[in-house]
Design a protein around this motif. Structure first.
Motif, PDB file in Angstrom:
ATOM      1  N   LEU A 244       0.827  -1.210   0.000  1.00 11.25           N
ATOM      2  CA  LEU A 244       0.000   0.000   0.000  1.00 11.25           C
ATOM      3  C   LEU A 244       0.860   1.259   0.000  1.00 11.25           C
ATOM      4  O   LEU A 244       0.550   2.242  -0.693  1.00 11.25           O
ATOM      5  CB  LEU A 244      -0.935  -0.004   1.214  1.00 11.25           C
ATOM      6  CG  LEU A 244      -2.018  -1.089   1.219  1.00 11.25           C
ATOM      7  CD1 LEU A 244      -2.730  -1.124   2.570  1.00 11.25           C
ATOM      8  CD2 LEU A 244      -3.018  -0.859   0.096  1.00 11.25           C
ATOM      9  N   LEU A 245       1.934   1.247   0.763  1.00 13.98           N
ATOM     10  CA  LEU A 245       2.825   2.406   0.819  1.00 13.98           C
ATOM     11  C   LEU A 245       3.501   2.665  -0.522  1.00 13.98           C
ATOM     12  O   LEU A 245       3.637   3.823  -0.950  1.00 13.98           O
ATOM     13  CB  LEU A 245       3.878   2.203   1.909  1.00 13.98           C
ATOM     14  CG  LEU A 245       3.395   2.412   3.349  1.00 13.98           C
ATOM     15  CD1 LEU A 245       4.361   1.777   4.329  1.00 13.98           C
ATOM     16  CD2 LEU A 245       3.213   3.898   3.644  1.00 13.98           C
TER      17      LEU A 245
ATOM     18  N   TYR B 230      -1.637   5.416   9.017  1.00 17.77           N
ATOM     19  CA  TYR B 230      -2.784   5.898   8.244  1.00 17.77           C
ATOM     20  C   TYR B 230      -2.294   6.964   7.279  1.00 17.77           C
ATOM     21  O   TYR B 230      -1.480   7.826   7.641  1.00 17.77           O
ATOM     22  CB  TYR B 230      -3.863   6.483   9.156  1.00 17.77           C
ATOM     23  CG  TYR B 230      -5.161   6.793   8.426  1.00 17.77           C
ATOM     24  CD1 TYR B 230      -6.111   5.799   8.228  1.00 17.77           C
ATOM     25  CD2 TYR B 230      -5.412   8.069   7.917  1.00 17.77           C
ATOM     26  CE1 TYR B 230      -7.294   6.071   7.551  1.00 17.77           C
ATOM     27  CE2 TYR B 230      -6.585   8.343   7.237  1.00 17.77           C
ATOM     28  CZ  TYR B 230      -7.526   7.337   7.051  1.00 17.77           C
ATOM     29  OH  TYR B 230      -8.693   7.603   6.373  1.00 17.77           O
ATOM     30  N   TYR B 231      -2.809   6.911   6.040  1.00 18.22           N
ATOM     31  CA  TYR B 231      -2.418   7.867   5.009  1.00 18.22           C
ATOM     32  C   TYR B 231      -3.639   8.692   4.628  1.00 18.22           C
ATOM     33  O   TYR B 231      -4.647   8.156   4.164  1.00 18.22           O
ATOM     34  CB  TYR B 231      -1.886   7.121   3.788  1.00 18.22           C
ATOM     35  CG  TYR B 231      -1.319   8.015   2.707  1.00 18.22           C
ATOM     36  CD1 TYR B 231      -0.055   8.579   2.837  1.00 18.22           C
ATOM     37  CD2 TYR B 231      -2.045   8.289   1.548  1.00 18.22           C
ATOM     38  CE1 TYR B 231       0.478   9.385   1.839  1.00 18.22           C
ATOM     39  CE2 TYR B 231      -1.523   9.092   0.545  1.00 18.22           C
ATOM     40  CZ  TYR B 231      -0.265   9.646   0.696  1.00 18.22           C
ATOM     41  OH  TYR B 231       0.260  10.450  -0.292  1.00 18.22           O
ATOM     42  N   GLY B 232      -3.560  10.001   4.862  1.00 21.36           N
ATOM     43  CA  GLY B 232      -4.684  10.876   4.548  1.00 21.36           C
ATOM     44  C   GLY B 232      -4.225  12.319   4.441  1.00 21.36           C
ATOM     45  O   GLY B 232      -3.101  12.599   4.030  1.00 21.36           O
TER      46      GLY B 232
ATOM     47  N   GLN C 166      -0.514  13.147   4.092  1.00 18.58           N
ATOM     48  CA  GLN C 166       0.351  12.854   5.234  1.00 18.58           C
ATOM     49  C   GLN C 166       0.292  11.383   5.607  1.00 18.58           C
ATOM     50  O   GLN C 166      -0.748  10.732   5.476  1.00 18.58           O
ATOM     51  CB  GLN C 166      -0.065  13.709   6.435  1.00 18.58           C
ATOM     52  CG  GLN C 166       0.102  15.206   6.199  1.00 18.58           C
ATOM     53  CD  GLN C 166      -0.561  16.029   7.289  1.00 18.58           C
ATOM     54  OE1 GLN C 166      -1.745  15.887   7.562  1.00 18.58           O
ATOM     55  NE2 GLN C 166       0.206  16.908   7.930  1.00 18.58           N
ATOM     56  N   LEU C 167       1.431  10.878   6.057  1.00 20.91           N
ATOM     57  CA  LEU C 167       1.512   9.512   6.581  1.00 20.91           C
ATOM     58  C   LEU C 167       1.662   9.610   8.090  1.00 20.91           C
ATOM     59  O   LEU C 167       2.658  10.133   8.590  1.00 20.91           O
ATOM     60  CB  LEU C 167       2.698   8.772   5.963  1.00 20.91           C
ATOM     61  CG  LEU C 167       2.941   7.346   6.454  1.00 20.91           C
ATOM     62  CD1 LEU C 167       1.733   6.451   6.176  1.00 20.91           C
ATOM     63  CD2 LEU C 167       4.198   6.765   5.814  1.00 20.91           C
ATOM     64  N   PHE C 168       0.651   9.125   8.801  1.00 15.55           N
ATOM     65  CA  PHE C 168       0.621   9.220  10.257  1.00 15.55           C
ATOM     66  C   PHE C 168       1.079   7.903  10.882  1.00 15.55           C
ATOM     67  O   PHE C 168       0.581   6.830  10.526  1.00 15.55           O
ATOM     68  CB  PHE C 168      -0.800   9.530  10.741  1.00 15.55           C
ATOM     69  CG  PHE C 168      -1.406  10.764  10.124  1.00 15.55           C
ATOM     70  CD1 PHE C 168      -1.043  12.031  10.566  1.00 15.55           C
ATOM     71  CD2 PHE C 168      -2.347  10.657   9.102  1.00 15.55           C
ATOM     72  CE1 PHE C 168      -1.602  13.170  10.012  1.00 15.55           C
ATOM     73  CE2 PHE C 168      -2.909  11.788   8.537  1.00 15.55           C
ATOM     74  CZ  PHE C 168      -2.539  13.054   8.983  1.00 15.55           C
TER      75      PHE C 168
ATOM     76  N   PHE D 189      -5.820   1.530   6.168  1.00 16.00           N
ATOM     77  CA  PHE D 189      -4.669   2.365   5.854  1.00 16.00           C
ATOM     78  C   PHE D 189      -5.105   3.710   5.272  1.00 16.00           C
ATOM     79  O   PHE D 189      -4.453   4.734   5.477  1.00 16.00           O
ATOM     80  CB  PHE D 189      -3.758   1.622   4.874  1.00 16.00           C
ATOM     81  CG  PHE D 189      -2.556   2.398   4.439  1.00 16.00           C
ATOM     82  CD1 PHE D 189      -1.552   2.717   5.341  1.00 16.00           C
ATOM     83  CD2 PHE D 189      -2.420   2.809   3.119  1.00 16.00           C
ATOM     84  CE1 PHE D 189      -0.433   3.450   4.941  1.00 16.00           C
ATOM     85  CE2 PHE D 189      -1.307   3.521   2.705  1.00 16.00           C
ATOM     86  CZ  PHE D 189      -0.319   3.853   3.620  1.00 16.00           C
ATOM     87  N   THR D 190      -6.180   3.724   4.519  1.00 19.27           N
ATOM     88  CA  THR D 190      -6.768   4.946   3.960  1.00 19.27           C
ATOM     89  C   THR D 190      -8.281   4.836   4.084  1.00 19.27           C
ATOM     90  O   THR D 190      -8.816   3.755   4.380  1.00 19.27           O
ATOM     91  CB  THR D 190      -6.406   5.125   2.476  1.00 19.27           C
ATOM     92  OG1 THR D 190      -6.958   4.031   1.727  1.00 19.27           O
ATOM     93  CG2 THR D 190      -4.895   5.170   2.257  1.00 19.27           C
TER      94      THR D 190
END
Length: 267
Positions: free
Chosen positions: A13-14, A81-83, A103-105, A220-221
């Protein structure tokens, strides 16, 4: 704790989201999560491009175009989490990497970490790890060689990262169930047929776990429909009917580790 399938899912996913992108900003709210002072960490990461996200065992490696790497271990309770600023979990973030408006949290890294390492330091971190079970060179023959002198129980040996990398409490139980072996059995008591069943079970469980996004259910999103869709066979299912023989799944402590299995069909 995330294991190989969860981290492989994150890796995939990344790479879809941030591979080739430049880190535009970094926010660190918990300095213990990183291995340098905050300013040095920021200087080393901001304006660097992520060239690839790879995995080793339960770790992820964010490879940067500077030659440096960010080594991530989520440990117990960690997730990502990516948002954007309008789409983010209402949770404390230990580190945030910005990629323009997205942003990647990194969340829940009370035990986990995100360390800045050069290539030599990175390899030093991995020197005690065993082989990768998804590596094409990890054949049945190599597995057979690996277990020849092993005498310990299946459970305790499978979770030993110097034996095989990436297996933890959950998937060790799933693999033993798939192979119809009791996790308290010892390696030196297994027949070659049982060793082959164990190897085949490992491949089946890992590929199934990855295809179904692992067992951790934090997306993840916001559009993520994959993560957490793996349904465990025995892990964390104490008292439930066995999906194979309809016996009852039990929980026992094996070397201080929670171990789930069906005593009726895992002999």
């Amino acid at each position: 704790m995330p294991e190989l399938p969860e981290m492989e899912n994150y890796k995939n996913l990344l790479n879809q989201k941030i591979n080739g992108k430049i880190i535009s900003n970094v926010t660190v709210t918990r300095e213990k999560t990183i291995n340098t002072n905050v300013e040095l960490f920021r200087q080393s990461v901001i304006n660097k491009r992520v060239t690839k996200v790879s995995r080793r065992a339960k770790h992820l490696i964010f490879e940067l175009d500077s030659g440096m790497n960010l080594l991530l271990h989520l440990m117990l309770g960690g997730w990502m989490y990516y948002g954007d600023e309008h789409d983010q979990p209402d949770r404390t973030k230990q580190v945030t990497l910005s990629f323009g408006t997205n942003q990647l949290f990194f969340i829940g890294l009370r035990l986990g970490y995100l360390h800045l390492l050069n290539e030599q330091q990175l390899q030093e971190e991995f020197k005690e790890l065993g082989p990768e079970p998804l590596d094409p060179i990890f054949t049945y023959e190599s597995f057979l060689d690996l277990v020849q002198k092993r005498k310990g129980m299946l459970k305790t040996t499978l979770v030993n990262q110097s034996f095989i990398a990436g297996i933890g409490n959950c998937y060790s139980d799933e693999i033993c169930f798939q192979a119809q072996l009791n996790p308290k059995n010892k390696f030196n008591d297994l027949s070659e047929q049982q060793i082959k069943a164990l190897y085949d079970a490992m491949m089946t469980i890992f590929h199934s776990g990855i295809q179904q996004g692992g067992y951790m259910d934090s997306p993840f999103t916001k559009e993520d429909q994959l993560t957490g869709k793996y349904q465990t066979l025995v892990y964390d299912r104490e008292g439930q009917p066995c999906p194979r023989c309809n016996g009852t799944i039990i929980l026992e402590q094996v070397s201080s580790r929670k171990t789930f299995f069906c005593p009726k069909c895992q002999r």
